[in-house]
Design a protein around this motif. Structure first.
Motif, PDB file in Angstrom:
ATOM      1  N   UNK A   1      64.422  38.517  38.202  1.00  0.00           N
ATOM      2  CA  UNK A   1      63.536  39.619  38.620  1.00  0.00           C
ATOM      3  C   UNK A   1      62.101  39.459  38.142  1.00  0.00           C
ATOM      4  N   UNK A   2      61.935  38.903  36.931  1.00  0.00           N
ATOM      5  CA  UNK A   2      60.587  38.884  36.347  1.00  0.00           C
ATOM      6  C   UNK A   2      59.686  37.846  37.019  1.00  0.00           C
ATOM      7  N   UNK A   3      60.278  36.891  37.734  1.00  0.00           N
ATOM      8  CA  UNK A   3      59.485  35.848  38.405  1.00  0.00           C
ATOM      9  C   UNK A   3      58.566  36.444  39.474  1.00  0.00           C
ATOM     10  N   UNK A   4      58.959  37.627  39.977  1.00  0.00           N
ATOM     11  CA  UNK A   4      58.234  38.186  41.119  1.00  0.00           C
ATOM     12  C   UNK A   4      56.815  38.603  40.778  1.00  0.00           C
ATOM     13  N   UNK A   5      56.489  38.754  39.470  1.00  0.00           N
ATOM     14  CA  UNK A   5      55.107  39.110  39.109  1.00  0.00           C
ATOM     15  C   UNK A   5      54.141  38.070  39.668  1.00  0.00           C
ATOM     16  N   UNK A   6      54.537  36.808  39.632  1.00  0.00           N
ATOM     17  CA  UNK A   6      53.660  35.755  40.165  1.00  0.00           C
ATOM     18  C   UNK A   6      54.113  35.240  41.529  1.00  0.00           C
ATOM     19  N   UNK A   7      55.439  35.211  41.749  1.00  0.00           N
ATOM     20  CA  UNK A   7      55.955  34.582  42.971  1.00  0.00           C
ATOM     21  C   UNK A   7      56.282  35.583  44.078  1.00  0.00           C
ATOM     22  N   UNK A   8      56.036  36.856  43.807  1.00  0.00           N
ATOM     23  CA  UNK A   8      56.264  37.873  44.829  1.00  0.00           C
ATOM     24  C   UNK A   8      57.696  38.379  44.829  1.00  0.00           C
ATOM     25  N   UNK A   9      57.904  39.586  45.374  1.00  0.00           N
ATOM     26  CA  UNK A   9      59.252  40.161  45.431  1.00  0.00           C
ATOM     27  C   UNK A   9      60.209  39.213  46.165  1.00  0.00           C
TER      28      UNK A   9
ATOM     29  N   UNK B   1      58.499  29.405  30.839  1.00  0.00           N
ATOM     30  CA  UNK B   1      59.372  30.146  31.760  1.00  0.00           C
ATOM     31  C   UNK B   1      60.552  29.283  32.209  1.00  0.00           C
TER      32      UNK B   1
ATOM     33  N   UNK C   1      50.374  39.052  44.165  1.00  0.00           N
ATOM     34  CA  UNK C   1      51.827  39.219  44.222  1.00  0.00           C
ATOM     35  C   UNK C   1      52.326  40.370  43.353  1.00  0.00           C
ATOM     36  N   UNK C   2      51.685  40.576  42.207  1.00  0.00           N
ATOM     37  CA  UNK C   2      52.195  41.652  41.345  1.00  0.00           C
ATOM     38  C   UNK C   2      51.791  43.015  41.915  1.00  0.00           C
TER      39      UNK C   2
END
Lengths: 196, 419
Positions: free
Chosen positions: A32-40, A80, B412-413
């Motif tokens: 889940x936390x990857x989405x901060x940079x890689x998007x939802x 990461x 993205x965030x």
């Protein structure tokens, strides 16, 4: 086979009595936390970060291994990648492989993409005419990745900063070396334009 | 304490349609407005942590009624707002609508939460109460004005610009209006405060602006801390490009006198300014303090590391900058991660499912000029129910590629929070 798999999923859900939502996908709690940079869901809408949604698990795992070991140097990804390995790289790779890929929102410079098509013959030898690569040969898909990400990676290849000394990449670096930065940008636009 | 019936509440509520759509089927017992479905999550505060949490509770279980209480009608990003001071971004670039959350079924009420009553499981609002089964509080930070003599009276002219919004633009205008040759003073509060590298990024942006627009001017940074709090070596190296920047560590500002245009440090040094940016000491947002969610320090909220449930109030989860005790910075990325983790745990708890451990991560970009960025990343793991740091890594130096990645992160965030 696809139908069978779908039926299997339905049965599992029926057994648990839950209605599966986007957060119920296996691996979500580790990814889940990857989405901060890689998007939802790994659907990056930005130029500089790659789309992870739908990325084949074998390549995701290779990238994580290379980042974690420092073979592919990246100040941002190394910690990461170690975190992903500690949590279980198979689960995280499976999560992103299973995410539906959204229609790309990053823009493609059509004129650059057309020029890039003409310069792509050497790339197609390994990445294929469709840019989708080959798991059997260990060649990743480039199709539809954001141009900014592709361009930055090619610049790293060209300057021997991407996986320095990796024998498997000698050939690709030799292809990059004589190309000027403008041609690399054209190639990036071309591969970004594929599969849209 | 005001208690209203449901009928009165609906009549006086400004958001009539919202109230009908989102708060219908209410019970009138104790004046509390309850959801029809029987399960409601209320989120207090629509910043990085709260907006993320509201969205992800809905994603996790659409049958849960989610009410977000946020006075502001638009979301303004603090990250990147230092670039507004240098003219490298506008506030408009950083301002977004809450429409995405509404489209996902979150009920937005643009009004403040006035009080939390954990025992009654309800939040007081202007016209009554909103009841909840689980509460997620993302209160942000409040300034400790009283810690700086002269500041409580000068709040409107001595700017903090530490919550992106009108003050950010006002400070940019003050910098623009300052004649060349002027002195800008900015202060760094003692830890803990929102965004550890933020003041030093701001110093870079102000120094860059002065260097390019007002070359006879200078910036004096008065830091209450003994050294640069975050990315110290990277910022100190970046400042080599700014001979107009004078950094003074261990210079806590204890007094401001706007009529004399001067600040005073705890050692009695008086520093004159033409423009001042005084970033006051901070604590958790008022509602968290008033609800007694803060610990013995009376500043920050201690939480369970797996669920973000308050150690002081069962059923109340706290996320974002207001938390303490985890080895994480008060950053936007962390607030985004905490919002998702709290949302998942709340969905699990309301569905009587076990809470899965979820580990946050941090990435934090700082603009050292108009085009170059440095970054720090933190990876974590969970050990015996506690978040511990696995590794921290800094970029080897500044780069325009990191600037591209900073833009990608922001794109993205923001979409992850609001899209």
């Amino acid at each position: 086979m696809l139908l069978g798999a779908a039926a299997g999923v339905t049965l599992m859900l029926a057994a648990s009595g839950a209605v599966a939502g986007p957060l119920d996908a296996p691996g979500y709690t580790k990814a889940f936390a990857c989405s901060a940079c890689h998007g939802p869901g790994g659907n990056s809408r930005a130029e500089a970060t790659p789309v992870l949604a739908g990325m084949p698990a074998w390549y995701f795992k290779k990238a994580i291994e290379d980042y974690a070991s420092g073979r592919r140097p990246s100040a941002e990804m190394e910690p990461f990648a170690k975190m992903v390995k500690q949590q279980g790289v198979d689960d995280v790779a499976g999560y992103f492989a299973g995410q539906p890929r959204e229609r790309a929102t990053t823009k493609v410079d059509r004129a650059a993409a057309d020029r890039g098509r003409g310069a792509a013959a050497a790339c197609a030898a390994c990445h294929g005419d469709d840019g989708r690569g080959s798991e059997a040969r260990g060649v990743p898909s480039l199709a539809g990745q954001p141009a900014g990400y592709l361009k930055n990676q090619m610049l790293l290849f060209k300057t021997e900063k991407r996986s320095p000394g990796d024998a498997a990449l000698t050939q690709v670096k030799a292809v990059m070396k004589p190309l000027d930065d403008a041609t690399l940008a054209d190639l990036a636009a071309y591969y970004a334009s594929l599969g849209r | 304490m005001i208690r209203v019936t449901r009928r009165q509440f609906l009549k006086t509520s400004g958001g009539g349609m919202l109230a009908v759509a989102g708060l219908s089927g209410c019970r009138t017992s104790a004046g509390a407005i309850a959801p029809t479905s029987g399960r409601r999550v209320v989120v207090v505060g629509g910043g990085w942590g709260g907006a993320t949490a509201a969205k992800y509770v809905k994603l996790g279980d659409p049958s849960i009624d989610v009410v977000l209480l946020e006075p502001s009608t638009s979301f303004v990003s603090c990250p990147f707002s230092n670039l507004v001071l240098s003219g490298n971004r506008t506030l408009r670039d950083l301002t977004f609508s809450y429409k995405g959350l509404r489209d996902r079924g979150v009920t937005l009420r643009h009004e403040p939460a006035l009080a939390i009553e954990p025992e009654q499981r309800r939040v007081r609002i202007k016209d009554g109460y909103v009841s909840y089964d689980r509460l997620i509080v993302s209160p942000g930070v409040e300034f400790q004005w009283e810690q700086v003599e002269g500041l409580p009276e000068a709040k409107d002219t001595v700017l903090h610009a530490w919550k992106a919004g009108p003050q950010t633009e006002a400070l940019a205008r003050q910098l623009q209006a300052m004649p060349d040759g002027g002195v800008v003073v900015m202060t760094v509060p003692p830890v803990a405060y929102r965004c550890p590298p933020g003041p030093y990024e701001r110093a870079c942006q102000i120094a860059w602006y002065l260097k390019t627009q007002k070359p006879k001017s200078k910036l004096i940074v008065l830091d209450a801390n003994q050294n640069v709090v975050s990315k110290a070596a990277l910022f100190r190296a970046a400042w080599q490009a700014y001979p107009n920047l004078e950094y003074r560590a261990s210079n806590k500002v204890t007094k401001v006198d706007p009529s004399a245009r001067a600040v005073t440090t705890e050692f009695g040094d008086v520093v004159r300014y033409d423009v001042v940016n005084l970033i006051p000491p901070q604590r958790a947002g008022n509602i968290a303090v008033e609800a007694n969610l803060v610990g013995n320090d009376k500043r920050w909220c201690e939480v369970d590391h797996l669920t973000y449930e308050s150690l002081k109030a069962p059923g109340v989860h706290v996320v974002g900058d207001a938390t303490i005790g985890l080895p994480v910075p008060k950053s936007g990325t962390i607030a985004n991660a905490m919002g998702k983790i709290a949302a998942s745990s709340v969905v699990s708890l309301l569905n009587n499912r076990p809470v899965a451990p979820m580990v946050p991560l941090n990435t934090c970009y700082s603009w050292i000029s108009d085009r170059e960025v440095v970054a720090v990343v933190n990876a974590y793991r969970i050990d015996n129910g506690k978040v511990v740091q696995l590794e921290q890594k800094l970029t080897p130096g500044p780069s325009t590629v990191y600037a591209e990645q900073a833009v990608a992160w922001a794109t993205n965030v923001w979409n992850d929070i609001l899209g």
